[in-house]
Design an enzyme around this catalytic site. Structure first.
Site, PDB file in Angstrom:
ATOM      1  N   ASP B  82      12.662   8.846  12.547  1.00 37.87           N
ATOM      2  CA  ASP B  82      11.724   9.364  11.555  1.00 37.87           C
ATOM      3  C   ASP B  82      10.322   8.984  12.004  1.00 37.87           C
ATOM      4  O   ASP B  82       9.892   7.858  11.821  1.00 37.87           O
ATOM      5  CB  ASP B  82      12.014   8.754  10.183  1.00 37.87           C
ATOM      6  CG  ASP B  82      11.098   9.320   9.115  1.00 37.87           C
ATOM      7  OD1 ASP B  82      10.321  10.238   9.418  1.00 37.87           O
ATOM      8  OD2 ASP B  82      11.164   8.841   7.979  1.00 37.87           O
ATOM      9  N   TRP B 107      15.124  -0.738  12.953  1.00 34.91           N
ATOM     10  CA  TRP B 107      16.405  -0.362  12.395  1.00 34.91           C
ATOM     11  C   TRP B 107      17.179   0.413  13.447  1.00 34.91           C
ATOM     12  O   TRP B 107      16.629   0.824  14.452  1.00 34.91           O
ATOM     13  CB  TRP B 107      16.218   0.449  11.127  1.00 34.91           C
ATOM     14  CG  TRP B 107      15.706   1.824  11.331  1.00 34.91           C
ATOM     15  CD1 TRP B 107      14.463   2.191  11.724  1.00 34.91           C
ATOM     16  CD2 TRP B 107      16.457   3.013  11.161  1.00 34.91           C
ATOM     17  NE1 TRP B 107      14.384   3.537  11.803  1.00 34.91           N
ATOM     18  CE2 TRP B 107      15.581   4.079  11.474  1.00 34.91           C
ATOM     19  CE3 TRP B 107      17.767   3.292  10.784  1.00 34.91           C
ATOM     20  CZ2 TRP B 107      15.997   5.402  11.402  1.00 34.91           C
ATOM     21  CZ3 TRP B 107      18.162   4.614  10.708  1.00 34.91           C
ATOM     22  CH2 TRP B 107      17.290   5.645  11.014  1.00 34.91           C
ATOM     23  N   ASP B 126       9.280   0.954  16.548  1.00 35.17           N
ATOM     24  CA  ASP B 126       7.988   1.614  16.411  1.00 35.17           C
ATOM     25  C   ASP B 126       7.011   1.065  17.438  1.00 35.17           C
ATOM     26  O   ASP B 126       7.086  -0.107  17.814  1.00 35.17           O
ATOM     27  CB  ASP B 126       7.405   1.350  15.010  1.00 35.17           C
ATOM     28  CG  ASP B 126       8.138   2.113  13.930  1.00 35.17           C
ATOM     29  OD1 ASP B 126       8.888   3.038  14.272  1.00 35.17           O
ATOM     30  OD2 ASP B 126       7.959   1.785  12.745  1.00 35.17           O
ATOM     31  N   ASN B 154      15.115   4.351   7.559  1.00 39.60           N
ATOM     32  CA  ASN B 154      13.913   4.818   8.279  1.00 39.60           C
ATOM     33  C   ASN B 154      12.743   5.056   7.326  1.00 39.60           C
ATOM     34  O   ASN B 154      11.765   5.679   7.701  1.00 39.60           O
ATOM     35  CB  ASN B 154      14.218   6.042   9.146  1.00 39.60           C
ATOM     36  CG  ASN B 154      14.576   7.282   8.353  1.00 39.60           C
ATOM     37  OD1 ASN B 154      14.383   7.336   7.142  1.00 39.60           O
ATOM     38  ND2 ASN B 154      15.088   8.291   9.035  1.00 39.60           N
ATOM     39  N   ASP B 155      12.847   4.539   6.102  1.00 38.33           N
ATOM     40  CA  ASP B 155      11.725   4.635   5.158  1.00 38.33           C
ATOM     41  C   ASP B 155      10.735   3.491   5.328  1.00 38.33           C
ATOM     42  O   ASP B 155       9.738   3.412   4.613  1.00 38.33           O
ATOM     43  CB  ASP B 155      12.227   4.617   3.713  1.00 38.33           C
ATOM     44  CG  ASP B 155      13.123   5.802   3.417  1.00 38.33           C
ATOM     45  OD1 ASP B 155      12.973   6.831   4.095  1.00 38.33           O
ATOM     46  OD2 ASP B 155      13.976   5.690   2.515  1.00 38.33           O
TER      47      ASP B 155
END
Lengths: 413, 181
Positions: B82, B107, B126, B154-155
């Site tokens: 995401d 994650w 990230d 993925n939030d």
């Protein structure tokens, strides 16, 4: 006054008049104005002036508007987290009841902030994160305080620099039900809640919520959090932020097979959480221990066979009565839970019954309800407004929006 | 029991990831991964379905066992990503662009490699510290769960534990083969 300065004055007045006429409160030109416009032919200045013997009045400089408070019940606050420049999020006050003069004002949102509104103090709170040099430098997390009428930032409260950096969630920052405290969700990745005294404007304490996430206000001064073990945790506090009771519900959330979304519709002490496969899990927060009520299905057998499922970001919104609205999509499967949907289904929560459907004009990703208006964040990142008296599309609020994934009511819900 | 709990990681590279924070998190079951914040956008996904994003040149890993275009949302490793694809942003599927640092925690997802048929554990670290790349937005949610299970969510912007929390783009690093216990 010299002729030159008089001309300058007139020119300025004209510019101001043009500018101000664009923001006058009338929605459409009056029929008289239209007629005058259509009758005007190219003429000399003298002939034009003859039609209007008196010049426009000189206008006052330096006026900034104030908003009428309390906000009308069709007013909302759009959270545009601006994902292409997340340090520059914004909160926009907008009237969903009218396409004309819908934009009321804008506040800076920092980096993926969250908003709450105090009805008793007439204040808007924005919990957010800044670095001293834009995207770098010392990190400071704050609760910004804005006046609801002027939208000016009047103060800020510095809180521990631990706010969860995540997608926008309403439950990442909430006021207690009595509005005396606020709860900031932290994730470092240890999870905790920062408790702030909003009357004294002072950070009080940090409460660990191991394995749990977000804060849903419970009781006068407490909150509940959703936990990774399938339970909900309840925390009751006194005015100093000291924990009076800490409880856990029984296990009800099957995160593997039919996970609850973390978004809900709330009616009093009852919170309604949809699940990935189309069930509804009500939670009762009327005591100091969260209690899962009977789960029920949003779907008929036929709809289940077609894999209709809830999906989206803020995929559910409730009105002030007992009715909630939820985004649904067909052919759902593992991984479609954030896809949004082409339809909004309408349910009476108390009766556990569907009472309507709206086929959306444009695919929807998030919902909000303000009075008789449904606000849908669509896949083009504009806001479609539906009239809930007829369940039909009314208008689109567009332009100047980037990623408006969350829309709050004017009361911060 | 979580599918993630049923999986064990078998990777010679595992030791290479052992910063103390990561191993602590692994022990806690807070598996590593990363991917941020920008969600949904079926539009973005649709744009990628014809093989890529407008104005973005195609790429290849040059390895037949790692097939597909790392600048396409359909690339096999991206099954639960995401965010903006680092391959479009000066990095690659497993490296960060110049001027950014990789988040130490993150994650994970489990994606099947169509070439060798194996399921791999993919770490969505990230890249942090520069502005948002804003290219190749890709959101896929297979196995994604809400933040109550952060290791599968993925939030979350995983630019934490880095110098600052600014998110630039997302990688998809192969951590090892996933096996059912």
């Amino acid at each position: 006054m010299t002729i030159k300065s008089a001309k300058l004055q007139s020119a300025l007045a004209l510019v101001m008049a043009l500018g101000l006429s664009a923001c006058s409160e009338s929605d459409t030109p009056s029929s008289a104005e239209k007629q005058k416009t259509s009758e005007v032919q190219p003429q000399t200045s003298q002939e034009l002036a003859a039609a209007f013997p008196e010049p426009l009045v000189e206008e006052e400089m330096g006026i900034s508007r104030k908003l009428n408070t309390p906000y009308k019940d069709t007013w909302v606050v759009i959270h545009d987290a601006n994902f292409n420049s997340m340090i520059d999020g914004r909160f926009i006050v907008m009237d969903s009841g009218s396409i004309s003069h819908a934009f009321k004002g804008i506040m800076h949102g920092g980096m993926v902030g969250a908003l709450a509104v105090s009805q008793t103090r007439g204040e808007i709170y924005i919990a957010t994160t800044y670095h001293s040099r834009g995207i770098s430098g010392e990190r400071t997390d704050i609760i910004a305080i804005h006046d609801t009428a002027s939208l000016e930032k009047t103060a800020e409260i510095i809180v521990p620099a631990k706010r969860g950096a995540n997608m926008p969630f309403k439950a990442s920052f909430r006021l207690s039900n009595d509005e005396s405290l606020s709860f900031n969700y932290n994730f470092t990745p240890a999870s905790s809640i920062s408790v702030t005294d909003m009357g004294a404007r002072k950070f009080l304490t940090e409460i660990p919520i191991p394995g749990c996430t977000l804060a849903y206000p419970m009781g006068a001064k407490g909150f509940a959090s959703m936990c990774g073990d399938g339970t909900m945790m309840g925390v009751s506090l006194d005015a100093s932020g000291t924990v009076i009771a800490e409880t856990h519900s029984t296990e009800f959330n099957d995160i593997d097979k039919d996970s609850l979304f973390l978004k809900n519709a709330r009616f009093g002490d009852r919170l309604y959480f949809p699940t990935f496969t189309g069930n509804m899990q009500p939670i009762d927060l009327s005591t100091d221990t969260p209690k899962a009520l009977d789960k029920w299905s949003l779907l008929t057998d036929a709809e289940r066979a077609e894999n209709w499922r809830p999906g989206g970001w803020q995929l559910i919104a409730g009105d002030t009565g007992d009715v909630f609205y939820i985004l649904m999509h067909p052919n759902g499967a593992e991984g479609t839970q954030k896809n949004g949907g082409p339809e909004v289904w309408i349910y009476n929560a108390a009766e556990k019954k569907r009472i309507g459907k709206i086929e959306l004009k444009t695919w929807g990703l998030s919902l909000a309800v303000a009075s008789d208006r449904l606000i849908v964040t669509n896949a083009e990142m504009q806001l479609d407004i539906y009239d809930l008296t007829t369940n039909t599309y009314a208008h689109t609020y567009g332009d100047g929006l980037f990623t408006p994934f969350i829309v709050y009511t004017g009361q911060g819900q | 029991m979580s599918v993630f709990d049923k999986l064990v990681e078998r990777s010679a590279r595992k030791l290479a990831h052992n910063t103390s924070r990561r191993s602590l998190l692994t022990k806690l079951g807070m598996a590593l991964s990363g991917a941020a914040v920008v969600p949904l956008l079926p539009v973005a996904r649709a744009a990628a379905e014809d093989g890529g994003y407008p104005g973005v040149g195609k790429q290849s890993t040059g390895n037949l066992q790692d097939p597909g275009d790392p600048t396409s949302c359909d690339y096999w490793r991206y099954c639960a990503i995401d965010g903006f694809l680092c391959s479009c942003c000066g990095g690659s599927a497993n490296t960060c662009p110049a001027g950014t640092e990789m988040s130490p925690i993150t994650w994970i997802g489990t994606c099947q490699n169509p070439a060798d048929g194996r399921a791999y554990i993919i770490s969505y670290n990230d890249c942090c510290g520069a502005p948002e790349c804003s290219r190749c937005m890709c959101n896929r949610n297979e196995g994604d769960r809400p933040m109550v299970r952060p290791q599968a969510s993925n939030d979350i912007n995983w630019c934490l534990g880095t110098t600052n929390i600014s998110y630039t783009c997302s990688t998809a690093v192969v951590l090892g083969v996933a096996l059912e216990e």
